[in-house]
Write an enzyme that holds these catalytic residues in place. Structure first.
Site, PDB file in Angstrom:
ATOM      1  CD  GLU A  91      -2.894   0.036   2.596  1.00 40.23           C
ATOM      2  OE1 GLU A  91      -3.162  -1.034   3.184  1.00 40.23           O
ATOM      3  OE2 GLU A  91      -3.139   1.153   3.082  1.00 40.23           O
ATOM      4  CB  CYS A 104       2.754   7.609   3.069  1.00 39.93           C
ATOM      5  SG  CYS A 104       2.973   6.378   4.354  1.00 39.93           S
ATOM      6  CB  CYS A 111       5.553  -5.169   9.632  1.00 41.37           C
ATOM      7  SG  CYS A 111       6.662  -4.305  10.766  1.00 41.37           S
ATOM      8  CB  CYS A 115       3.195  -2.150  16.741  1.00 43.45           C
ATOM      9  SG  CYS A 115       4.918  -1.647  16.624  1.00 43.45           S
ATOM     10  CB  CYS A 118       0.458  -1.826  13.678  1.00 42.58           C
ATOM     11  SG  CYS A 118       0.932  -1.550  11.965  1.00 42.58           S
ATOM     12  CB  CYS A 332      -1.804   2.575   8.538  1.00 40.65           C
ATOM     13  SG  CYS A 332      -2.051   3.927   9.683  1.00 40.65           S
TER      14      CYS A 332
END
Ligand code: SAH
Length: 341
Positions: A91, A104, A111, A115, A118, A332
């Site tokens: 993205e 961005c 990932c 976290c 997230c 996000c």
């Protein structure tokens, strides 16, 4: 294996061309096609002979992302979903400001930092992005909007300092005078706090902004939200931030996502102020974007305003992240997540 030609800097490209028996100036032409004209195929490179185009397509991979989906907001924000050659999805976001276009980008497919709040952490890490895959997010968006991109933030999916070498190569290519030539000062790299690589980055003495995802005012609270705190304690992290400023003269941006009832109380603000008040820094407050898989909630408007005022009382500069693209939102990383499930 085919060469990843778009991840080469000019020198590497020239050496590669020489190894093919070609003149170095041909490499400079191809470099310009890739990084300035942002050609999407070798066939578009019209001042290159058909024979060389053919040779390049046989020996090289020209990374070009495929636009799978775009969600456009009325305020000029757009979220792009791109497909990589191997089918992974990433993205990117375009934001339109008075001072120009900011993009961005993602630095990894997925990932592994985990976290808690997230969306990108939920599926784990698929793989690192190559320098060309990071660059092409910007190139495709620039081609799509027909306007120049002036600012880049590495704040999309992934931990950029977990993909250090590719990140550095990407920064070299992005700021190259012979390429898109984006000013280092217009680039922000956001990290969850991989201390040894923050130190390495400080040594590079770049003029980019380092944003550090702090999100907590103590080691214990940070541990609840960010597993990376197990590895690098908050004090160590702050020490690396001070070092980054000392070596580069660039003020650190601390990102602090406000999670209702978790880290948004007055005493959190007081503790945070005590931690960072003598540092050359800036705090960016982000009302957390709730994701379906977790029950974290956004702080109320009042809590955000009070948190900001408290920090300002201690002389800390604070901004609250403006929420853009509300009508196309979702947290996000959620666009990508919806696509791959
Ligand atoms: N891995 C890097 C960059 C990607 S995340 C980092 O951790 O900084 C970019 C920023 O968005 C980070 O500050 C991250 O903590 C924050 N973020 C992630 N999910 C969020 C959510 N649901 N709401 C608010 N901020 C979030």
């Amino acid at each position: 294996m085919k060469q990843d030609i778009k991840s080469f800097n000019q020198k590497e490209l020239e050496e590669f061309f020489v190894s093919l028996g070609e003149k170095p100036f041909r490499a400079r032409q191809v470099y310009q096609w890739m990084h300035v004209k942002q050609a999407a195929s070798f066939a578009e490179m019209t001042n290159i002979s058909k024979a060389l185009q053919e040779k390049l397509s046989q020996t090289c991979e020209l990374t070009v992302l495929r636009q799978q989906l775009v969600q456009r907001s009325r305020d000029g924000t757009a979220k792009y979903l791109f497909a990589l050659a191997d089918g992974n999805m990433i993205e990117s976001v375009r934001m339109k400001y008075k001072h120009g276009n900011s993009v961005c980008i993602s630095s990894q497919a997925g990932c592994r930092m985990g976290c808690r709040f997230c969306a990108s952490a939920l599926g784990g890490l698929a793989r690192n992005l190559t320098p060309a895959e990071m660059l092409d997010q910007i190139y495709r968006i620039q081609a799509d909007i027909g306007e120049r991109v002036s600012h880049v933030v590495v704040m999309g999916t992934g931990e950029p300092l977990d993909n250090y070498d590719n990140l550095l190569k990407f920064l070299e290519l992005l700021t190259d005078e012979q390429g898109l030539h984006i000013s280092q000062r217009n680039i922000t790299v956001s990290t969850c706090g991989i201390v040894p690589n923050m130190r390495r980055l400080a040594e590079e003495k770049l003029q980019i902004t380092l944003a550090v995802s702090l999100h907590a005012s103590s080691q214990q609270k940070r541990l609840e939200l960010m597993p990376v705190a197990n590895k690098y304690e908050i004090e160590e992290l702050l020490e690396a931030c001070r070092e980054y400023f000392a070596k580069t003269g660039r003020r650190i941006t601390f990102e602090y996502s406000l999670v209702g009832g978790v880290n948004d109380k007055t005493e959190d603000a007081v503790q945070l102020a005590a931690l960072i008040k003598n540092m050359n820094c800036h705090v960016n407050l982000i009302p957390v974007n709730p994701i379906e898989e977790r029950d974290y909630v956004q702080s109320g408007k009042r809590a955000v305003a009070e948190f900001k005022e408290k920090l300002e009382k201690y002389g800390i500069t604070v901004t609250v992240r403006r929420e853009m693209g509300r009508d196309i939102d979702g947290a996000c990383g959620q666009l990508r997540r919806r696509q791959i499930l």
